[in-house]
Design an enzyme around this catalytic site. Structure first.
Site, mmCIF file in Angstrom:
data_model
loop_
_atom_site.group_PDB
_atom_site.id
_atom_site.type_symbol
_atom_site.label_atom_id
_atom_site.label_comp_id
_atom_site.label_asym_id
_atom_site.label_seq_id
_atom_site.Cartn_x
_atom_site.Cartn_y
_atom_site.Cartn_z
ATOM 1 N N SER A 1 22.110 -47.619 -7.094
ATOM 2 C CA SER A 1 22.788 -46.485 -6.446
ATOM 3 C C SER A 1 22.933 -46.721 -4.947
ATOM 4 O O SER A 1 21.970 -47.129 -4.288
ATOM 5 C CB SER A 1 21.997 -45.191 -6.655
ATOM 6 N N GLU B 1 10.273 -40.769 -8.181
ATOM 7 C CA GLU B 1 11.652 -40.595 -8.650
ATOM 8 C C GLU B 1 11.713 -39.511 -9.717
ATOM 9 O O GLU B 1 12.772 -38.933 -9.960
ATOM 10 C CB GLU B 1 12.176 -41.929 -9.195
ATOM 11 N N GLU C 1 14.396 -40.058 -23.701
ATOM 12 C CA GLU C 1 13.584 -40.591 -24.816
ATOM 13 C C GLU C 1 12.346 -41.308 -24.260
ATOM 14 O O GLU C 1 11.236 -41.159 -24.793
ATOM 15 C CB GLU C 1 14.414 -41.572 -25.667
HETATM 16 C C1 FAD Z 1 23.167 -41.973 -12.098
HETATM 17 C C2 FAD Z 1 22.283 -43.166 -12.285
HETATM 18 C C3 FAD Z 1 21.716 -43.769 -11.174
HETATM 19 C C4 FAD Z 1 20.896 -44.895 -11.342
HETATM 20 N N1 FAD Z 1 20.392 -45.491 -10.208
HETATM 21 C C5 FAD Z 1 19.627 -46.605 -10.341
HETATM 22 C C6 FAD Z 1 19.148 -47.279 -9.175
HETATM 23 O O1 FAD Z 1 19.406 -46.865 -8.035
HETATM 24 N N2 FAD Z 1 18.415 -48.383 -9.337
HETATM 25 C C7 FAD Z 1 18.100 -48.885 -10.575
HETATM 26 O O2 FAD Z 1 17.388 -49.879 -10.639
HETATM 27 N N3 FAD Z 1 18.563 -48.281 -11.705
HETATM 28 C C8 FAD Z 1 19.314 -47.148 -11.607
HETATM 29 N N4 FAD Z 1 19.803 -46.530 -12.739
HETATM 30 C C9 FAD Z 1 19.555 -47.145 -14.049
HETATM 31 C C10 FAD Z 1 18.584 -46.374 -14.931
HETATM 32 O O3 FAD Z 1 17.259 -46.518 -14.482
HETATM 33 C C11 FAD Z 1 18.773 -46.900 -16.362
HETATM 34 O O4 FAD Z 1 20.082 -46.543 -16.757
HETATM 35 C C12 FAD Z 1 17.778 -46.317 -17.332
HETATM 36 O O5 FAD Z 1 16.484 -46.793 -17.047
HETATM 37 C C13 FAD Z 1 18.145 -46.669 -18.796
HETATM 38 O O6 FAD Z 1 18.342 -48.036 -18.947
HETATM 39 P P1 FAD Z 1 19.679 -48.597 -19.650
HETATM 40 O O7 FAD Z 1 20.848 -47.933 -18.979
HETATM 41 O O8 FAD Z 1 19.605 -50.071 -19.628
HETATM 42 O O9 FAD Z 1 19.628 -48.041 -21.129
HETATM 43 P P2 FAD Z 1 18.818 -48.684 -22.350
HETATM 44 O O10 FAD Z 1 17.436 -48.989 -21.910
HETATM 45 O O11 FAD Z 1 19.633 -49.799 -22.931
HETATM 46 O O12 FAD Z 1 18.773 -47.472 -23.360
HETATM 47 C C14 FAD Z 1 19.860 -47.151 -24.236
HETATM 48 C C15 FAD Z 1 19.427 -46.000 -25.134
HETATM 49 O O13 FAD Z 1 18.320 -46.426 -25.959
HETATM 50 C C16 FAD Z 1 17.213 -45.540 -25.804
HETATM 51 N N5 FAD Z 1 15.951 -46.288 -25.848
HETATM 52 C C17 FAD Z 1 15.689 -47.471 -25.243
HETATM 53 N N6 FAD Z 1 14.409 -47.850 -25.501
HETATM 54 C C18 FAD Z 1 13.855 -46.879 -26.255
HETATM 55 C C19 FAD Z 1 12.567 -46.684 -26.837
HETATM 56 N N7 FAD Z 1 11.578 -47.572 -26.647
HETATM 57 N N8 FAD Z 1 12.346 -45.559 -27.560
HETATM 58 C C20 FAD Z 1 13.336 -44.643 -27.743
HETATM 59 N N9 FAD Z 1 14.588 -44.775 -27.229
HETATM 60 C C21 FAD Z 1 14.846 -45.879 -26.492
HETATM 61 C C22 FAD Z 1 17.397 -44.920 -24.434
HETATM 62 O O14 FAD Z 1 16.752 -43.670 -24.340
HETATM 63 C C23 FAD Z 1 18.919 -44.789 -24.353
HETATM 64 O O15 FAD Z 1 19.338 -43.622 -25.003
HETATM 65 C C24 FAD Z 1 20.625 -45.409 -12.622
HETATM 66 C C25 FAD Z 1 21.189 -44.785 -13.753
HETATM 67 C C26 FAD Z 1 22.023 -43.694 -13.585
HETATM 68 C C27 FAD Z 1 22.643 -43.062 -14.803
#
Ligand code: FAD
Length: 362
Positions: free
Chosen positions: A153, A233, A346
Site C-alpha cells: 500500500s 495493524e 478466515e
Molecule cells: C486493501 C489492502 C491493502 C493491503 N496492503 C498491504 C501492504 O501494505 N503490505 C502487504 O505486505 N500486504 C498488503 N495487503 C495484502 C494482504 O495482507 C493479503 O491480501 C492477505 O494477507 C491475504 O493474502 P492473499 O491475498 O495472498 O490471499 P490468500 O492467502 O491466497 O488467500 C485466499 C483465500 O484463501 C483463504 N485462506 C488461505 N489460507 C487459509 C487457511 N489456512 N485457512 C482458511 N482459509 C484460508 C483466505 O482467507 C482467502 O479467502 C493488502 C491487502 C489489501 C486488500
C-alpha cells in the site's frame, strides 16, 4: 497529562487552525493532505504526544496519539488508510531499528516529511506469509535483495519500506530491512483496485543493495517482527478508522430518506461493540501490555462492522450504490477489502480458535 484536557486543547487548536482538505480527492491528494496535517500537528506538538522523546516525541501514554487520530480522522481532515501506516510502522521501527536509525527516521514519519510502506505480501505468500521467497544474501557490509512484493500500500508515495526477506529456510530464516525506495534496482508498479484507486503496488527488487546497518533486529528476527507488527495493524490503528465510520454513519442518517430503524440500529450496535473492544485494547496498550493474537478479535469486529455499515448504506440510500457516481461507491467497494487486509477473516478466526480458544489445528 489529563486525557480530557488534552482532547479539549486539541479540539480548540483544530478549531483555530483550518486544515480542511482542498478539492483534490485523488489518492495523491489524500497523501498530500495527510502530510500537510501531520506537518502542522507536529509543529504544534500534537503529533508528538504518546511517542518517546528518543524518537522526537513528547512522551505521555499511547492513548494520546489515539485521541489525535480520532479527532483528525473523525473530522475528515485525513483519510484513515494513510494515517494507519503511522500507527503500524513507527512502533516497529522503535522496537527493532538500531536506536540511532529510529531517532533519525521516526520524526520524518510523524512530521509528514515522508510516507513509509510495508513490504510483506508476495504473489505466492499472503496468508501463508512464512513461505515468502524474496531473498537477501550477505555481501560484505551489504545485503543484496532479489524478489517481488505485491499489495504494498502507498509504495508509489513512499520514501522507505519495512521489507521482509528470506535469508535462510524456515520461520527463523526471515529477516527484515528498512529500505530506501530510491535505491537502484527497485521498480514500483501501482495496481488499480476495483474502487478505482491505485492504492497498492507491485514492487520488484533486482540486485538491490541494502546496507547491513538497515537491518531491523538481527538475522532471523523478521518473523518475530511481523508477529509484533501485525497486532498493531489489527488494533490500535482502528481507533481513528472507527471515528471515520461513526462520521459516515451520521452522514447516512442525514441522507436516508426512509430510514429503517432496525437496520440502522443493527449497524450502530456493530460499530459500538467494535468501539468498546477497541477502547479496551487502547487502554491495554497504555498500561504497557504487549498486544498479541487477541487483536484478531478487534480485526474481525472491524471488518464485520465496516461491511455491515456499507451494506446498510447500499440498502437505505436511493439508487444503485455499486453503479452510481457518488462518494459512497468507492467506500462501499473498499469495505469489501476489510476482510482481507491485515490478514483475512478466515485467518483471524483460525488464530482465535487455535491461540485464544485452544481448539487445536483441525
Ligand atoms: C486493501 C489492502 C491493502 C493491503 N496492503 C498491504 C501492504 O501494505 N503490505 C502487504 O505486505 N500486504 C498488503 N495487503 C495484502 C494482504 O495482507 C493479503 O491480501 C492477505 O494477507 C491475504 O493474502 P492473499 O491475498 O495472498 O490471499 P490468500 O492467502 O491466497 O488467500 C485466499 C483465500 O484463501 C483463504 N485462506 C488461505 N489460507 C487459509 C487457511 N489456512 N485457512 C482458511 N482459509 C484460508 C483466505 O482467507 C482467502 O479467502 C493488502 C491487502 C489489501 C486488500
Amino acid at each position: 497529562m489529563n486525557v480530557e484536557e488534552f482532547r479539549a486543547g486539541l479540539r480548540a487548536w483544530l478549531d483555530d487552525n483550518d486544515l480542511t482538505p482542498g478539492p483534490d480527492h485523488t489518492l495523491g491528494g489524500h497523501m498530500r493532505q495527510f502530510a500537510r496535517v501531520s506537518r502542522a500537528l507536529y509543529a504544534a506538538g500534537w503529533m508528538r504526544y504518546g511517542w518517546a522523546e528518543a524518537v522526537g516525541g513528547l512522551g505521555g501514554p499511547a492513548v494520546l496519539r489515539a485521541i489525535v487520530g480520532e479527532e483528525v480522522v473523525g473530522r475528515r481532515l485525513a483519510e484513515p488508510g494513510p494515517y494507519s501506516m503511522l500507527e503500524v510502522l513507527a512502533p516497529t521501527m522503535i522496537d527493532y531499528a538500531p536506536a540511532e536509525l529510529a531517532a533519525r527516521m521516526v520524526p520524518r514519519l510523524l512530521s509528514g516529511a515522508e510516507h513509509w510502506c510495508q513490504g510483506f505480501s508476495e504473489p505466492g505468500s499472503g496468508s501463508d506469509l512464512a513461505s515468502l521467497t524474496t531473498r537477501a544474501v550477505a555481501d560484505g557490509d551489504n545485503w543484496i535483495v532479489n524478489g517481488q512484493k505485491v499489495w504494498t500500500s502507498f509504495a508509489q508515495f513512499s520514501t522507505r519500506c519495512v521489507l521482509l526477506t528470506r535469508t535462510a529456510p524456515g520461520h527463523d530464516g526471515i529477516t527484515a530491512f528498512f529500505v530506501d525506495l530510491d535505491t537502484p534496482g527497485i521498480t514500483i508498479r501501482p495496481l488499480r483496485t476495483m474502487h478505482g484507486v491505485d492504492e497498492f503496488c507491485e514492487v520488484y527488487y533486482d540486485d538491490v543493495v541494502v546496507p547491513a546497518t538497515r537491518m531491523l533486529g538481527r538475522p532471523g528476527d523478521g518473523w518475530r517482527l511481523a508477529m509484533d507488527l501485525l497486532p498493531y495493524e489489527r488494533s490500535t490503528c482502528f481507533w481513528q478508522r472507527i471515528a471515520y465510520l461513526y462520521a459516515r454513519f451520521d452522514e447516512l442518517i442525514a441522507q436516508a430518506r426512509e430510514p429503517d430503524e432496525s437496520a440502522l440500529g443493527a449497524a450502530y450496535l456493530a460499530l459500538h461493540m467494535l468501539r468498546c473492544r477497541s477502547r479496551d485494547t487502547q487502554h491495554r496498550l497504555r498500561d504497557g501490555e504487549r498486544l498479541g493474537p487477541d487483536t484478531s478479535i478487534d480485526k474481525v469486529l472491524l471488518a464485520t462492522a465496516e461491511q455491515q455499515l456499507y451494506d446498510t448504506v447500499r440498502d437505505l440510500l436511493p439508487g444503485t450504490l455499486e453503479l452510481d457516481d457518488t462518494p459512497w461507491r468507492p467506500e462501499y467497494l473498499y469495505s469489501r477489502a476489510a476482510t482481507i487486509y491485515g490478514g483475512t477473516a478466515e485467518i483471524q478466526r483460525n488464530i482465535i480458535a487455535r491461540r485464544l480458544l485452544d481448539l487445536g489445528k483441525e
